[in-house]
Scaffold this motif. Structure first.
Motif, PDB file in Angstrom:
ATOM      1  N   VAL A  22     -29.627  64.286 -39.180  1.00  0.00           N
ATOM      2  CA  VAL A  22     -28.299  64.118 -39.786  1.00  0.00           C
ATOM      3  C   VAL A  22     -28.180  64.956 -41.067  1.00  0.00           C
ATOM      4  N   MET A  23     -29.165  64.830 -41.947  1.00  0.00           N
ATOM      5  CA  MET A  23     -29.187  65.607 -43.196  1.00  0.00           C
ATOM      6  C   MET A  23     -29.040  67.106 -42.945  1.00  0.00           C
ATOM      7  N   GLY A  24     -29.853  67.597 -42.026  1.00  0.00           N
ATOM      8  CA  GLY A  24     -29.848  69.038 -41.739  1.00  0.00           C
ATOM      9  C   GLY A  24     -28.510  69.484 -41.179  1.00  0.00           C
ATOM     10  N   ALA A  25     -27.943  68.651 -40.299  1.00  0.00           N
ATOM     11  CA  ALA A  25     -26.651  69.005 -39.708  1.00  0.00           C
ATOM     12  C   ALA A  25     -25.555  68.972 -40.773  1.00  0.00           C
ATOM     13  N   ALA A  26     -25.599  67.961 -41.651  1.00  0.00           N
ATOM     14  CA  ALA A  26     -24.565  67.836 -42.684  1.00  0.00           C
ATOM     15  C   ALA A  26     -24.593  69.043 -43.616  1.00  0.00           C
ATOM     16  N   LEU A  27     -25.792  69.440 -44.058  1.00  0.00           N
ATOM     17  CA  LEU A  27     -25.880  70.574 -44.979  1.00  0.00           C
ATOM     18  C   LEU A  27     -25.544  71.881 -44.269  1.00  0.00           C
ATOM     19  N   GLY A  28     -25.955  72.004 -43.018  1.00  0.00           N
ATOM     20  CA  GLY A  28     -25.647  73.207 -42.254  1.00  0.00           C
ATOM     21  C   GLY A  28     -24.149  73.353 -42.043  1.00  0.00           C
ATOM     22  N   LEU A  29     -23.481  72.236 -41.753  1.00  0.00           N
ATOM     23  CA  LEU A  29     -22.033  72.247 -41.540  1.00  0.00           C
ATOM     24  C   LEU A  29     -21.309  72.605 -42.832  1.00  0.00           C
ATOM     25  N   ALA A  30     -21.755  71.991 -43.935  1.00  0.00           N
ATOM     26  CA  ALA A  30     -21.120  72.259 -45.227  1.00  0.00           C
ATOM     27  C   ALA A  30     -21.292  73.720 -45.631  1.00  0.00           C
ATOM     28  N   THR A  60     -22.183  74.948 -34.297  1.00  0.00           N
ATOM     29  CA  THR A  60     -23.407  75.479 -33.680  1.00  0.00           C
ATOM     30  C   THR A  60     -24.546  75.515 -34.694  1.00  0.00           C
ATOM     31  N   ILE A  61     -24.244  76.093 -35.861  1.00  0.00           N
ATOM     32  CA  ILE A  61     -25.267  76.192 -36.908  1.00  0.00           C
ATOM     33  C   ILE A  61     -25.705  74.807 -37.367  1.00  0.00           C
ATOM     34  N   ALA A  62     -24.743  73.877 -37.462  1.00  0.00           N
ATOM     35  CA  ALA A  62     -25.091  72.519 -37.888  1.00  0.00           C
ATOM     36  C   ALA A  62     -26.121  71.911 -36.935  1.00  0.00           C
ATOM     37  N   MET A  63     -25.935  72.136 -35.632  1.00  0.00           N
ATOM     38  CA  MET A  63     -26.881  71.564 -34.677  1.00  0.00           C
ATOM     39  C   MET A  63     -28.248  72.235 -34.781  1.00  0.00           C
ATOM     40  N   ALA A 119     -24.432  64.423 -32.260  1.00  0.00           N
ATOM     41  CA  ALA A 119     -23.584  63.246 -32.433  1.00  0.00           C
ATOM     42  C   ALA A 119     -22.926  63.259 -33.806  1.00  0.00           C
ATOM     43  N   PHE A 120     -23.704  63.612 -34.828  1.00  0.00           N
ATOM     44  CA  PHE A 120     -23.137  63.702 -36.175  1.00  0.00           C
ATOM     45  C   PHE A 120     -22.023  64.744 -36.224  1.00  0.00           C
ATOM     46  N   THR A 121     -22.299  65.925 -35.659  1.00  0.00           N
ATOM     47  CA  THR A 121     -21.328  67.019 -35.715  1.00  0.00           C
ATOM     48  C   THR A 121     -20.048  66.652 -34.963  1.00  0.00           C
ATOM     49  N   ALA A 122     -20.219  66.007 -33.814  1.00  0.00           N
ATOM     50  CA  ALA A 122     -19.049  65.596 -33.026  1.00  0.00           C
ATOM     51  C   ALA A 122     -18.225  64.559 -33.780  1.00  0.00           C
ATOM     52  N   ALA A 123     -18.927  63.608 -34.413  1.00  0.00           N
ATOM     53  CA  ALA A 123     -18.215  62.563 -35.147  1.00  0.00           C
ATOM     54  C   ALA A 123     -17.464  63.145 -36.339  1.00  0.00           C
ATOM     55  N   ARG A 173     -34.805  74.527 -44.117  1.00  0.00           N
ATOM     56  CA  ARG A 173     -33.332  74.428 -44.050  1.00  0.00           C
ATOM     57  C   ARG A 173     -32.680  75.122 -45.240  1.00  0.00           C
ATOM     58  N   ASP A 174     -33.167  74.802 -46.459  1.00  0.00           N
ATOM     59  CA  ASP A 174     -32.571  75.397 -47.666  1.00  0.00           C
ATOM     60  C   ASP A 174     -32.759  76.907 -47.690  1.00  0.00           C
ATOM     61  N   LEU A 175     -33.940  77.384 -47.261  1.00  0.00           N
ATOM     62  CA  LEU A 175     -34.198  78.829 -47.253  1.00  0.00           C
ATOM     63  C   LEU A 175     -33.220  79.530 -46.307  1.00  0.00           C
ATOM     64  N   ILE A 176     -33.061  78.983 -45.110  1.00  0.00           N
ATOM     65  CA  ILE A 176     -32.207  79.607 -44.096  1.00  0.00           C
ATOM     66  C   ILE A 176     -30.754  79.644 -44.555  1.00  0.00           C
ATOM     67  N   LEU A 177     -30.315  78.560 -45.198  1.00  0.00           N
ATOM     68  CA  LEU A 177     -28.922  78.496 -45.657  1.00  0.00           C
ATOM     69  C   LEU A 177     -28.734  79.225 -46.983  1.00  0.00           C
ATOM     70  N   GLY A 178     -29.833  79.710 -47.576  1.00  0.00           N
ATOM     71  CA  GLY A 178     -29.706  80.433 -48.840  1.00  0.00           C
ATOM     72  C   GLY A 178     -29.473  79.528 -50.033  1.00  0.00           C
ATOM     73  N   GLN A 179     -29.840  78.260 -49.905  1.00  0.00           N
ATOM     74  CA  GLN A 179     -29.652  77.342 -51.028  1.00  0.00           C
ATOM     75  C   GLN A 179     -30.944  77.252 -51.819  1.00  0.00           C
ATOM     76  N   VAL A 180     -31.149  78.259 -52.678  1.00  0.00           N
ATOM     77  CA  VAL A 180     -32.371  78.327 -53.461  1.00  0.00           C
ATOM     78  C   VAL A 180     -32.046  78.277 -54.945  1.00  0.00           C
ATOM     79  N   PRO A 181     -32.974  77.839 -55.808  1.00  0.00           N
ATOM     80  CA  PRO A 181     -34.268  77.231 -55.465  1.00  0.00           C
ATOM     81  C   PRO A 181     -34.084  76.035 -54.530  1.00  0.00           C
ATOM     82  N   VAL A 182     -35.067  75.760 -53.701  1.00  0.00           N
ATOM     83  CA  VAL A 182     -34.951  74.696 -52.701  1.00  0.00           C
ATOM     84  C   VAL A 182     -34.816  73.329 -53.370  1.00  0.00           C
ATOM     85  N   PHE A 183     -34.406  72.338 -52.565  1.00  0.00           N
ATOM     86  CA  PHE A 183     -33.972  71.056 -53.123  1.00  0.00           C
ATOM     87  C   PHE A 183     -34.991  70.390 -54.035  1.00  0.00           C
TER      88      PHE A 183
END
Lengths: 212, 212, 212
Positions: free
Chosen positions: C101-109, C115-118, C158-162, C46-56
């Motif tokens: 949920v974690m992955g969707a939250a970070l993807g959305l942010a 779409t990306i969040a899901m 569900a997370f993204t919709a909420a 997830r972190d690599l794809i979103l470019g959030q490096v160094p990873v968590f």
């Protein structure tokens, strides 16, 4: 031109992923997953290696939508097709050709090195299919007897050489795409191979290609 | 020193990749592919995780040239070697030792954390071989009965401890390399193991190492 | 809330990795390796794809310590548990729900795109388990007959919709976690499936879910 090639690569690789899911009799979400993994897998690795993050489909979510639509179409039509494995192999060949050019073009733009362009072209073209076969527990395309990686490398090489010769971008792309598709197509249709390792190889790759 | 270790790691891992390709009787391009994947795979993952992109071989394409040359040499000489699998295992041990130090050094430099240094050392050292076995559909080194991951971790740990103790860089590197190679070499030659999980393990790892 | 979910995901996935190591009768270091790979694998991708490096886990080495402790606990207690595979499957379900949920939250942010969040939610939730099964040479969770990827996708959706509906963060998280765990739990306990591909699928996914 490059955008067309990228979308073409995504669509055909997504279709091969969905066809693999159909062979494993997965559900619709399984089709989506394999379509997405195969469709964007090679390009994702390419972007990561070149440091172009977030990767292309995060910047442009339309690529994901394309994978989803492709998966749904395959889910509802694949049962109509008798020659499903043959279709998978040919779509894979088109995707391989498109991605070998795409990967080489982006690698060249990012690094300026023809060596790197050939590596990223080959990786982008082959990794989607490798990932699909690995996750679907199918025999790997990497270990097939006929030309596969070689076609990707030749396509990337033809594109890089044409760029170095100063050809316009559409001509280089067409050259790379054509070379890769011709080699892989010949391998599928006529079983083209280059000499494989044996106890005494004795011949080299060029001889064998000429002899055919 | 680190540059020497990195090139040493690339060469020996590339050779193990090419030897795996020879066991699968692939063609020359298959040799190149497996040599490159195995040679630079561990280091690529390390660079991605630490955010050092483009990865090292994009910045320094000479690493790719080294893989290509190694693959060609193995393609034309591997048939002379009777004990090919044994050679693969020993080269893998040298690569493991070199990369456990390299990975730990870069991880320590990038993060400042000894914990992270040990993780990146272990990952860098093991992932090239894991990738090779996965893609060549060979039994994974991860699941072998003897010491493997442990040797990488011990090498990374020895390097990190020596650095923390203020030793000069070449001494820390030599310590890490020596510890990893000694452990993995002992595992290959004498079948060293540490206690594996059983219904009632009862003993701990240190006891068993002392007993041998 | 997100930090709690992330640690919960790491702990339970690390435990499933260690349980897989126990099924393969590995040594303690093998337990550590599989615990770490499974615990942080999905989040690393997830972190690599979103470019959030160094990873968590490079930014926060405590995650690695958590994996180590989990692996040690499992190493010394797994032999007490008769129903080890069942435990692995249930822990995997909790990890899947937390990470979707974690992955969707970070993807959305990171991308602002639902779409990306899901996609990142689904990838983060499934890739740790996929990696574990691949490296341990176990049958892949991806190809299991019951709902798996679908539960991750539904949780992320569900997370993204909420979130889109303006719910507070803890409520969206609870919604996503609950949906994913309920679906996957039902699949484990009652064998819930959605229609799989057959020569004539004929029905759609919603019908089948209602019928059960």
């Amino acid at each position: 031109m490059l955008i067309v090639l990228n979308y073409a690569g995504v669509v055909v690789f997504a279709a091969t992923g969905a066809l693999a899911a159909s062979r494993k009799q997965l559900d619709l979400i399984g089709f989506l997953f394999f379509a997405a993994i195969t469709g964007v897998g090679g390009g994702t690795l390419r972007d990561l290696i070149l440091g172009q993050v977030p990767v292309f489909w995060v910047r442009e979510p339309a690529y994901i939508v394309v994978c989803v639509v492709t998966a749904i179409v395959v889910f509802f039509t694949a049962h109509l097709i008798e020659w499903r494995y043959r279709l998978l192999i040919w779509l894979d060949a088109v995707g391989l050709a498109a991605y070998s050019v795409m990967g080489a073009a982006l690698g060249l733009a990012a690094s300026g090195s023809p060596t790197i362009a050939m590596v990223t072209g080959t990786l982008t073209a082959t990794c989607g299919g490798v990932l699909r076969d690995l996750l679907a527990e199918e025999p790997s395309v990497l270990l097939r007897p006929e030309i596969y990686i070689s076609a990707a490398l030749a396509g990337a090489g033809a594109f890089t050489a044409a760029e170095a010769a100063g050809l316009p971008s559409y001509a280089s792309s067409a050259a790379g795409f054509g070379v890769a598709l011709a080699l892989r197509g010949g391998a599928i249709q006529y079983g083209w191979t280059i000499p494989r390792y044996r106890s005494r190889p004795g011949r080299n790759a060029d001889d064998a290609l000429k002899k055919r």
